[in-house]
Design an enzyme around this catalytic site. Structure first.
Site, PDB file in Angstrom:
ATOM      1  N   LEU A 226      -4.229  -0.177   7.054  1.00  0.00           N
ATOM      2  CA  LEU A 226      -3.125   0.757   7.259  1.00  0.00           C
ATOM      3  C   LEU A 226      -3.683   2.162   7.088  1.00  0.00           C
ATOM      4  O   LEU A 226      -4.567   2.395   6.255  1.00  0.00           O
ATOM      5  CB  LEU A 226      -1.999   0.508   6.248  1.00  0.00           C
ATOM      6  CG  LEU A 226      -1.165  -0.758   6.466  1.00  0.00           C
ATOM      7  CD1 LEU A 226      -0.156  -0.919   5.339  1.00  0.00           C
ATOM      8  CD2 LEU A 226      -0.459  -0.744   7.815  1.00  0.00           C
ATOM      9  N   ASP A 227      -3.163   3.105   7.861  1.00  0.00           N
ATOM     10  CA  ASP A 227      -3.660   4.479   7.813  1.00  0.00           C
ATOM     11  C   ASP A 227      -3.441   5.103   6.437  1.00  0.00           C
ATOM     12  O   ASP A 227      -2.597   4.668   5.653  1.00  0.00           O
ATOM     13  CB  ASP A 227      -2.963   5.330   8.876  1.00  0.00           C
ATOM     14  CG  ASP A 227      -3.348   4.915  10.284  1.00  0.00           C
ATOM     15  OD1 ASP A 227      -4.427   4.319  10.447  1.00  0.00           O
ATOM     16  OD2 ASP A 227      -2.558   5.188  11.206  1.00  0.00           O
ATOM     17  N   PHE A 228      -4.192   6.154   6.170  1.00  0.00           N
ATOM     18  CA  PHE A 228      -4.186   6.845   4.880  1.00  0.00           C
ATOM     19  C   PHE A 228      -2.773   7.252   4.463  1.00  0.00           C
ATOM     20  O   PHE A 228      -2.369   7.047   3.321  1.00  0.00           O
ATOM     21  CB  PHE A 228      -5.094   8.081   4.969  1.00  0.00           C
ATOM     22  CG  PHE A 228      -5.269   8.824   3.678  1.00  0.00           C
ATOM     23  CD1 PHE A 228      -6.034   8.305   2.647  1.00  0.00           C
ATOM     24  CD2 PHE A 228      -4.678  10.066   3.496  1.00  0.00           C
ATOM     25  CE1 PHE A 228      -6.199   8.993   1.458  1.00  0.00           C
ATOM     26  CE2 PHE A 228      -4.837  10.772   2.312  1.00  0.00           C
ATOM     27  CZ  PHE A 228      -5.606  10.226   1.292  1.00  0.00           C
TER      28      PHE A 228
ATOM     29  N   THR B  83       0.057   6.032   5.525  1.00  0.00           N
ATOM     30  CA  THR B  83       1.009   4.983   5.860  1.00  0.00           C
ATOM     31  C   THR B  83       1.219   4.088   4.647  1.00  0.00           C
ATOM     32  O   THR B  83       0.280   3.800   3.916  1.00  0.00           O
ATOM     33  CB  THR B  83       0.488   4.133   7.034  1.00  0.00           C
ATOM     34  OG1 THR B  83       0.323   4.962   8.181  1.00  0.00           O
ATOM     35  CG2 THR B  83       1.449   3.011   7.379  1.00  0.00           C
TER      36      THR B  83
ATOM     37  N   LYS C 136       0.837  -1.196   0.000  1.00  0.00           N
ATOM     38  CA  LYS C 136       0.000   0.000   0.000  1.00  0.00           C
ATOM     39  C   LYS C 136       0.875   1.251   0.000  1.00  0.00           C
ATOM     40  O   LYS C 136       1.698   1.438   0.895  1.00  0.00           O
ATOM     41  CB  LYS C 136      -0.913   0.011   1.221  1.00  0.00           C
ATOM     42  CG  LYS C 136      -1.754   1.286   1.327  1.00  0.00           C
ATOM     43  CD  LYS C 136      -2.317   1.429   2.723  1.00  0.00           C
ATOM     44  CE  LYS C 136      -2.925   2.786   2.965  1.00  0.00           C
ATOM     45  NZ  LYS C 136      -2.034   3.920   2.760  1.00  0.00           N
TER      46      LYS C 136
END
Length: 199
Positions: A113-115, A117, A79
Site C-alpha cells: 500500500l502506498d505511503f 494510504t 496499515k
C-alpha cells in the site's frame, strides 16, 4: 545435492524457493543473495538459483545454517498512513515492519500500500505463499474502497474496464463504480483483478 531420477529430472525444490519458505526472504531476495555469493550448499558457494535441493542438503546463508522451516502463518495488519510497505527505506522513512509488535517472526507483505494510504495488508512468514498470492495468474480478486477529491463521472470510470497504461505498464481490466458522491469529494469502490500486463 538433489538426486536425479531415471527420467533425468531432479527431486527437491529450487534453492530460492526453499529459502523463501524458511521465512528469511522473498524468492526474489533469495536469488539476489545467491548472485551476491552469500549462499552455500554443502559447503560450496553457489552463483545460480537454477539448483534443486532436498532435505539432505546443507544450506547456509553468510555462513549460518538455514533455519528449519516454521509453520506458515498469516497476519492481518491495518496499515496507517505515513508508513512505507518495505523492510528498509534509503530516505529513512518509517516502515510497517518497524511498527510491528516485538517477538514476531520475519514477515513479508503480500502486495503493498502506498505511503499515504491506509488499509488492510496480509503479512506472512512464508515468502513462497506471498509470491503465489501476488501472482496475477493466481486470479485473486482485489477490492479497494477509495476516497478522492474532485469530480468524476461514472462514464469515466467505465473506461477502466478495458485496462489502463500508467508509466508504460499495462494493467488489466478494472471495475469501478461511484459509491457516494459528495460536494467536494467522492468515494468509489474499485474491483481489480490484479492482472498486470507488460506494456
Amino acid at each position: 545435492m538433489a538426486d536425479t531420477d531415471e527420467h533425468g529430472e531432479q527431486d527437491g525444490e529450487r534453492i530460492a524457493k526453499v529459502i523463501a519458505r524458511a521465512g528469511l526472504a522473498s524468492r526474489r531476495e533469495a536469488e539476489e543473495w545467491i548472485a551476491a555469493g552469500r549462499v552455500a550448499v554443502n559447503g560450496a558457494v553457489i552463483s545460480s538459483p537454477a539448483l534443486n535441493v532436498s532435505g539432505r542438503d546443507r544450506i547456509s546463508i553468510d555462513g549460518d545454517p538455514l533455519p528449519s522451516r516454521e509453520r506458515t502463518r498469516v497476519f492481518l495488519y491495518h496499515k496507517p498512513r505515513g508508513l512505507l510497505t518495505s523492510h528498509a527505506d534509503p530516505r529513512g522513512r518509517a516502515t510497517i515492519f518497524q511498527n510491528l509488535p516485538k517477538g514476531l517472526p520475519r514477515l513479508i507483505s503480500v502486495g503493498r500500500l502506498d505511503f499515504n494510504t491506509e488499509g488492510l495488508l496480509l503479512l506472512t512468514n512464508d515468502g513462497e505463499l506471498a509470491r503465489v498470492l501476488e501472482l496475477p495468474a493466481t486470479g485473486w480478486l482485489r477490492r479497494y474502497r477509495v476516497r478522492a477529491h474532485g469530480e468524476v463521472q461514472q462514464a469515466a470510470l467505465d473506461e477502466l474496464r478495458d485496462g489502463i497504461t500508467i508509466d508504460g505498464i499495462r494493467y488489466g481490466p478494472i471495475e469501478a463504480r461511484l459509491d457516494r458522491p459528495h460536494k467536494s469529494a467522492f468515494t468509489r469502490v474499485l474491483t481489480r483483478y490484479g492482472r498486470r500486463l507488460e506494456g
